[in-house]
Design a protein around this motif. Structure first.
Motif, PDB file in Angstrom:
ATOM      1  N   THR A 156      -7.425  35.965   0.989  1.00 20.60           N
ATOM      2  CA  THR A 156      -7.554  35.556   2.400  1.00 20.60           C
ATOM      3  C   THR A 156      -6.251  35.751   3.162  1.00 20.60           C
ATOM      4  O   THR A 156      -6.065  35.165   4.214  1.00 20.60           O
ATOM      5  CB  THR A 156      -7.976  34.073   2.482  1.00 20.60           C
ATOM      6  OG1 THR A 156      -7.006  33.264   1.793  1.00 20.60           O
ATOM      7  CG2 THR A 156      -9.341  33.858   1.876  1.00 20.60           C
ATOM      8  N   VAL A 157      -5.353  36.568   2.646  1.00 19.71           N
ATOM      9  CA  VAL A 157      -4.051  36.731   3.268  1.00 19.71           C
ATOM     10  C   VAL A 157      -4.127  37.753   4.396  1.00 19.71           C
ATOM     11  O   VAL A 157      -4.954  38.670   4.376  1.00 19.71           O
ATOM     12  CB  VAL A 157      -3.006  37.161   2.208  1.00 19.71           C
ATOM     13  CG1 VAL A 157      -3.202  38.623   1.811  1.00 19.71           C
ATOM     14  CG2 VAL A 157      -1.595  36.904   2.682  1.00 19.71           C
ATOM     15  N   SER A 158      -3.253  37.604   5.394  1.00 16.32           N
ATOM     16  CA  SER A 158      -3.254  38.529   6.533  1.00 16.32           C
ATOM     17  C   SER A 158      -2.549  39.834   6.173  1.00 16.32           C
ATOM     18  O   SER A 158      -1.716  39.882   5.271  1.00 16.32           O
ATOM     19  CB  SER A 158      -2.549  37.889   7.736  1.00 16.32           C
ATOM     20  OG  SER A 158      -1.158  37.780   7.499  1.00 16.32           O
ATOM     21  N   ASP A 159      -2.887  40.885   6.917  1.00 14.05           N
ATOM     22  CA  ASP A 159      -2.261  42.192   6.693  1.00 14.05           C
ATOM     23  C   ASP A 159      -0.759  42.132   6.939  1.00 14.05           C
ATOM     24  O   ASP A 159       0.015  42.817   6.257  1.00 14.05           O
ATOM     25  CB  ASP A 159      -2.885  43.250   7.608  1.00 14.05           C
ATOM     26  CG  ASP A 159      -4.319  43.581   7.209  1.00 14.05           C
ATOM     27  OD1 ASP A 159      -4.690  43.304   6.053  1.00 14.05           O
ATOM     28  OD2 ASP A 159      -5.058  44.115   8.064  1.00 14.05           O
ATOM     29  N   ASP A 160      -0.330  41.313   7.892  1.00 11.00           N
ATOM     30  CA  ASP A 160       1.103  41.204   8.197  1.00 11.00           C
ATOM     31  C   ASP A 160       1.881  40.656   7.007  1.00 11.00           C
ATOM     32  O   ASP A 160       2.985  41.115   6.701  1.00 11.00           O
ATOM     33  CB  ASP A 160       1.325  40.305   9.421  1.00 11.00           C
ATOM     34  CG  ASP A 160       0.876  40.968  10.715  1.00 11.00           C
ATOM     35  OD1 ASP A 160       0.721  42.204  10.718  1.00 11.00           O
ATOM     36  OD2 ASP A 160       0.677  40.245  11.713  1.00 11.00           O
TER      37      ASP A 160
END
Length: 456
Positions: free
Chosen positions: A439-443
Motif C-alpha cells: 500500500t506504499v506510494s510511488d513517491d
C-alpha cells in the motif's frame, strides 16, 4: 520496465575483475551483439558461463571476458539477466559498458535492478531495503540482521498480522453490507480480541526497535572523567590506533573526539571528552561544557577513574553527573598495582558495574565488551534470527498500525458501531502494507531506491 538496462555492479577503481549486469527482455540479444565465444548466447542453456571476447561495432576487441547467462524467471530481477565479468580497472569495464550502450542497452538508474525485483514480485519492499542495509552494514550484527530481513523474517511477521486483520475486515464488511442475510455474524468480542492480539504482536516488534537502532547506528558511548585519568588512552586502545593525543599534562583533550569502532562485534561510537573539573582556562571551560553535553546525548557512558591517584571530589562529581545513564565505571592503570580506592569507588557507584582495567596494556578490556553486550542483551540478539526493527520507516508504520488497533478495540469497548471500528482497522492494514510495499506510494518507492548505488 520495457527497457533493457545495464550497469557496472562492482565498485570503481582497480581490482581483479569488474562485473557488468544487464537485465531485461533484450538482455541476451544485446549481449549477443557484442560477445564472441564458441556459440551464440541465445543457443545456450540458462545458468551457464561462457568464455570469449567483447567486440565493439568496428569489430575491435574490447576485453577478454566471462559471461554468465541467466534466463527469467530464475534471476534476481525475474527478467533475463546477463552478467559480464571483465578485467578490473576503469578502462576495461567502462569500455565494455560503452559498447553495450551502443548496442541498445540503457544505463540503469540507482537501485533499478532491485526495484525491478520488487516490482516483479521476487521480493517485497522490506526485503529490498535489506539489500542496501547489507551493503551499508558496518558490523556483524548489522549484516546478520539485514540478511535475516532479506530472507523474509520481518515480512513473515508483518504478513501474519496483516492477514489476520484482512480476514477480520472482510468478515466485518460482509456483516455491514448484508445485515439481513443469514450469515454467521462476527461478534464485537471477536473484533476486540483479534485487534488486541495483533496489537500485542506489533508491540513485540516495536520492542526490538531500540536494539535495532544500536545495530544500525551503533551505541553512542561517552568516555568521561576528570583530567589525566586515561580517557584518550582508552579511546586509542579500543580503536587500536592513535586517534587522540596522550600526554602526562592534565587537560590535553580540549574538544570532543568521535571514533566509530567494532568492539568484539559491538558497534560503538566512542566519544572522548575533555576532563571534567573546575577551571579558569576559557578554552578548557568550553571543553568541559561539551563533555557535559556529551553525557546527556550518549546512550552509554564509560566513567574512568585513575586507580593510582586520590579518589576525590572531581571523581565523585563525574559519578553524580552520570548516575542517571547506562554506565560502566573503569578503574584505570591496574597494571601499576591494585587501587587503594576500589571499595570507595564501588560505594559511590552503587548499582553500576566497576571494573579494574589498564588502557595501556589492554587488561580488562575484554570484560568491558562482555558487560556492554550484557547491558544491551546483544548476546540474545546474536543468537536470534528473528525480526528486528532497524528502519525508522518501518517503526513509524508499526506505530501507526498499533494506534489504529487501539482505537478499534476502544470503539468496541464504548459500544460504537462496528463500521466505525472498520475505518481504523483498514488504517492498520494499510500501515502494515506500507512496510511490505502493498500500500506504499510511488513517491516513497522512488525515494527508497534512489538511495541505492547504480548497479544494484
Amino acid at each position: 520496465m520495457s527497457r533493457t538496462i545495464a550497469a557496472i555492479s562492482t565498485p570503481q577503481g582497480n581490482g581483479g575483475i569488474a562485473v557488468i549486469r544487464i537485465s531485461g527482455a533484450d538482455a541476451v540479444a544485446i549481449a549477443d551483439k557484442v560477445f564472441f565465444g564458441k556459440k551464440r548466447l541465445a543457443d545456450c542453456e540458462t545458468h551457464t558461463v561462457h568464455y570469449g571476447f567483447i567486440k565493439n561495432e568496428r569489430g575491435d576487441k574490447v576485453d577478454e571476458v566471462l559471461v554468465t547467462l541467466m534466463r527469467a524467471p530464475r534471476t534476481f530481477t525475474r527478467e533475463d539477466v546477463v552478467e559480464i565479468s571483465t578485467h578490473g580497472g576503469s578502462i576495461a569495464s567502462h569500455s565494455v559498458m560503452d559498447t553495450l550502450i551502443r548496442a541498445g542497452a540503457y544505463m540503469a538508474e540507482p537501485g533499478e535492478f532491485t526495484k525491478r525485483a520488487f516490482l516483479n514480485g521476487r521480493i517485497d519492499l522490506s526485503q529490498a531495503e535489506a539489500v542496501i542495509d547489507i551493503i551499508n552494514a558496518t558490523n556483524e550484527l548489522a549484516g546478520r540482521s539485514a540478511l535475516s530481513q532479506l530472507e523474509g523474517a520481518l515480512s513473515r511477521e508483518i504478513q501474519s498480522v496483516r492477514k489476520s486483520l484482512v480476514n477480520l475486515a472482510a468478515q466485518m464488511q460482509v456483516t455491514i453490507d448484508y445485515p439481513d442475510e443469514d450469515l454467521e455474524d462476527i461478534t464485537v468480542e471477536d473484533i476486540a480480541k483479534t485487534a488486541r492480539e495483533c496489537e500485542s504482536k506489533i508491540n513485540n516488534l516495536l520492542a526490538t526497535a531500540d536494539s535495532g537502532k544500536i545495530i544500525r547506528g551503533g551505541i553512542r558511548t561517552a568516555i568521561v572523567g576528570k583530567p589525566n585519568v586515561g580517557k584518550s588512552s582508552l579511546l586509542n586502545a579500543l580503536a587500536r590506533e592513535d586517534r587522540a593525543i596522550v600526554t602526562d599534562i592534565a587537560g590535553t583533550t580540549r574538544d570532543v573526539i568521535e571514533e566509530y569502532i567494532n568492539l568484539d562485534g559491538i558497534p560503538l561510537i566512542l566519544i572522548d571528552t575533555a576532563g571534567i573539573r573546575a577551571t579558569d582556562d576559557t578554552v578548557e571551560k568550553i571543553g568541559v561544557e561539551k563533555s557535559r553535553k556529551s553525557i546527556d546525548s550518549a546512550d552509554f557512558v564509560i566513567v574512568m577513574i585513575d586507580g593510582t591517584s586520590f579518589f576525590n571530589d572531581e571523581d565523585i562529581e563525574v559519578l553524580c553527573a552520570t548516575k542517571h545513564k547506562n554506565r560502566i565505571v573503569l578503574i584505570n592503570k591496574a597494571d601499576l598495582g591494585q587501587s587503594k580506592y576500589t571499595e570507595a569507588v564501588r560505594n559511590k557507584a552503587a548499582g553500576s558495574i566497576v571494573l579494574e582495567v589498564s588502557a595501556m596494556t589492554g587488561m580488562g578490556l575484554s570484560e568491558l565488551a562482555k558487560e556492554i553486550r550484557r547491558v544491551y542483551n546483544l548476546g540474545e540478539m546474536t543468537a536470534s534470527n528473528g525480526a528486528v526493527i532497524t528502519n525508522m520507516r518501518h517503526k513509524t508504520a508499526l506505530i501507526k498500525a498499533k494506534e489504529a488497533l487501539v482505537r478499534v478495540y476502544e470503539a468496541i469497548d464504548m459500544n460504537m458501531p462496528s463500521d466505525i471500528a472498520s475505518i481504523d482497522l483498514n488504517i492498520a492494514i494499510d500501515a502494515l502494507g506500507e512496510i511490505t510495499g502493498e500500500t506504499v506510494s510511488d513517491d516513497i518507492v522512488t525515494a527508497i531506491f534512489h538511495e541505492f548505488c547504480v548497479g544494484k
